[in-house]
Scaffold this motif. Sequence first.
Motif, PDB file in Angstrom:
ATOM      1  N   UNK A 122       0.783  -1.162  -0.038  1.00  0.00           N
ATOM      2  CA  UNK A 122      -0.001  -0.006   0.210  1.00  0.00           C
ATOM      3  C   UNK A 122       0.939   1.250  -0.070  1.00  0.00           C
ATOM      4  N   UNK A 123       2.251   1.351   0.810  1.00  0.00           N
ATOM      5  CA  UNK A 123       2.742   2.509   0.892  1.00  0.00           C
ATOM      6  C   UNK A 123       3.456   2.577  -0.394  1.00  0.00           C
ATOM      7  N   UNK A 124       4.001   1.590  -1.316  1.00  0.00           N
ATOM      8  CA  UNK A 124       4.413   1.761  -2.477  1.00  0.00           C
ATOM      9  C   UNK A 124       3.359   2.212  -3.497  1.00  0.00           C
ATOM     10  N   UNK A 125       2.269   1.680  -3.331  1.00  0.00           N
ATOM     11  CA  UNK A 125       1.064   2.240  -4.292  1.00  0.00           C
ATOM     12  C   UNK A 125       0.755   3.624  -4.053  1.00  0.00           C
ATOM     13  N   UNK A 126       0.618   4.094  -2.883  1.00  0.00           N
ATOM     14  CA  UNK A 126       0.538   5.447  -2.580  1.00  0.00           C
ATOM     15  C   UNK A 126       1.771   6.320  -3.292  1.00  0.00           C
ATOM     16  N   UNK A 127       2.748   5.960  -3.076  1.00  0.00           N
ATOM     17  CA  UNK A 127       3.987   6.568  -3.538  1.00  0.00           C
ATOM     18  C   UNK A 127       3.756   6.703  -4.911  1.00  0.00           C
ATOM     19  N   UNK A 128       3.352   5.682  -5.916  1.00  0.00           N
ATOM     20  CA  UNK A 128       3.348   5.488  -7.181  1.00  0.00           C
ATOM     21  C   UNK A 128       2.333   6.787  -7.605  1.00  0.00           C
ATOM     22  N   UNK A 129       1.137   6.575  -6.901  1.00  0.00           N
ATOM     23  CA  UNK A 129      -0.135   7.420  -7.197  1.00  0.00           C
ATOM     24  C   UNK A 129       0.516   8.792  -7.045  1.00  0.00           C
ATOM     25  N   UNK A 130       1.288   9.326  -6.116  1.00  0.00           N
ATOM     26  CA  UNK A 130       1.555  10.680  -6.007  1.00  0.00           C
ATOM     27  C   UNK A 130       2.477  11.041  -7.092  1.00  0.00           C
ATOM     28  N   UNK A 131       3.455  10.191  -7.403  1.00  0.00           N
ATOM     29  CA  UNK A 131       4.596  10.349  -8.677  1.00  0.00           C
ATOM     30  C   UNK A 131       3.555  10.470  -9.723  1.00  0.00           C
ATOM     31  N   UNK A 132       2.462   9.474 -10.021  1.00  0.00           N
ATOM     32  CA  UNK A 132       1.915   9.596 -11.442  1.00  0.00           C
ATOM     33  C   UNK A 132       1.300  11.110 -11.592  1.00  0.00           C
ATOM     34  N   UNK A 133       0.566  11.415 -10.386  1.00  0.00           N
ATOM     35  CA  UNK A 133      -0.169  12.800 -10.325  1.00  0.00           C
ATOM     36  C   UNK A 133       0.850  14.051 -10.752  1.00  0.00           C
ATOM     37  N   UNK A 134       2.193  14.015 -10.014  1.00  0.00           N
ATOM     38  CA  UNK A 134       2.912  15.039 -10.413  1.00  0.00           C
ATOM     39  C   UNK A 134       3.631  15.024 -11.685  1.00  0.00           C
ATOM     40  N   UNK A 135       3.676  13.633 -12.048  1.00  0.00           N
ATOM     41  CA  UNK A 135       4.148  13.586 -13.575  1.00  0.00           C
ATOM     42  C   UNK A 135       3.152  14.069 -14.460  1.00  0.00           C
ATOM     43  N   UNK A 136       1.898  13.839 -14.413  1.00  0.00           N
ATOM     44  CA  UNK A 136       0.957  14.301 -15.342  1.00  0.00           C
ATOM     45  C   UNK A 136       0.841  15.766 -15.328  1.00  0.00           C
ATOM     46  N   UNK A 137       0.972  16.336 -14.081  1.00  0.00           N
ATOM     47  CA  UNK A 137       0.871  17.830 -13.974  1.00  0.00           C
ATOM     48  C   UNK A 137       2.177  18.420 -14.659  1.00  0.00           C
ATOM     49  N   UNK A 138       3.259  17.792 -14.501  1.00  0.00           N
ATOM     50  CA  UNK A 138       4.526  18.287 -15.271  1.00  0.00           C
ATOM     51  C   UNK A 138       4.322  18.265 -16.791  1.00  0.00           C
TER      52      UNK A 138
END
Length: 206
Positions: A122-138
């Motif tokens: 779950x921790x890695x899943x949350x980290x990946x979700x945050x990374x994906x969100x920031x990448x999309x914004x970028x």
Amino acid sequence: MQIPIDSLESIRNRLNQIHLSLRKLSDQINHHNRHPNQVKLPSYSHIQNQFQVLITQLQSVASNLDNNENVLKNTNVYPLPSFPAAQHEGLVTTLLRKKPLPEVDEWIDKAISDVESFNIDIVKDDEFAKWSSSKVQELKEEFQFYGFHLDEELHFLKTEEGKRETQEKQRLQNERDEIERRITDGGKTGLNSNQVLKFMYQGILE
């Protein structure tokens, strides 16, 4: 600390409204499933209106919870000496209950079991979700978006006929919004499909 009784009571009322709305929709669907030849499912527009009402109610609850976050984190519920415990024994028991209800325990155990069976971190899943969100914004910042109209459509919208058509569409939309405000709690308009999708994917409400 001053307890915002009105705000907390508003949260309770909103949650009760959400419960009733969900139960009503569930009863309609289950009634159809039990008697498919006698009872029709609610129309798409009816279900969409109920869904929009639920979104508005949930948005109101989320706002109240956010505004009262500190109070809710630091407040313990207990009955005052003047509380009529004998007449409302069930409510007191619910308020003072610390152990989750049996069905909630089942949900928790099932969720833990599912996570273990799928080997989900779950921790890695949350980290990946945050990374994906920031990448999309970028990536979004590297592009310029001008809508979904073709050049011919943009040219038409600048003509007198196009302007009249735009004004007529806006008038009809305003009429729909006014109708929704009359049937929606709080006098707010429901969310259209694009707003719902944007909220689901980006967590943004406009």
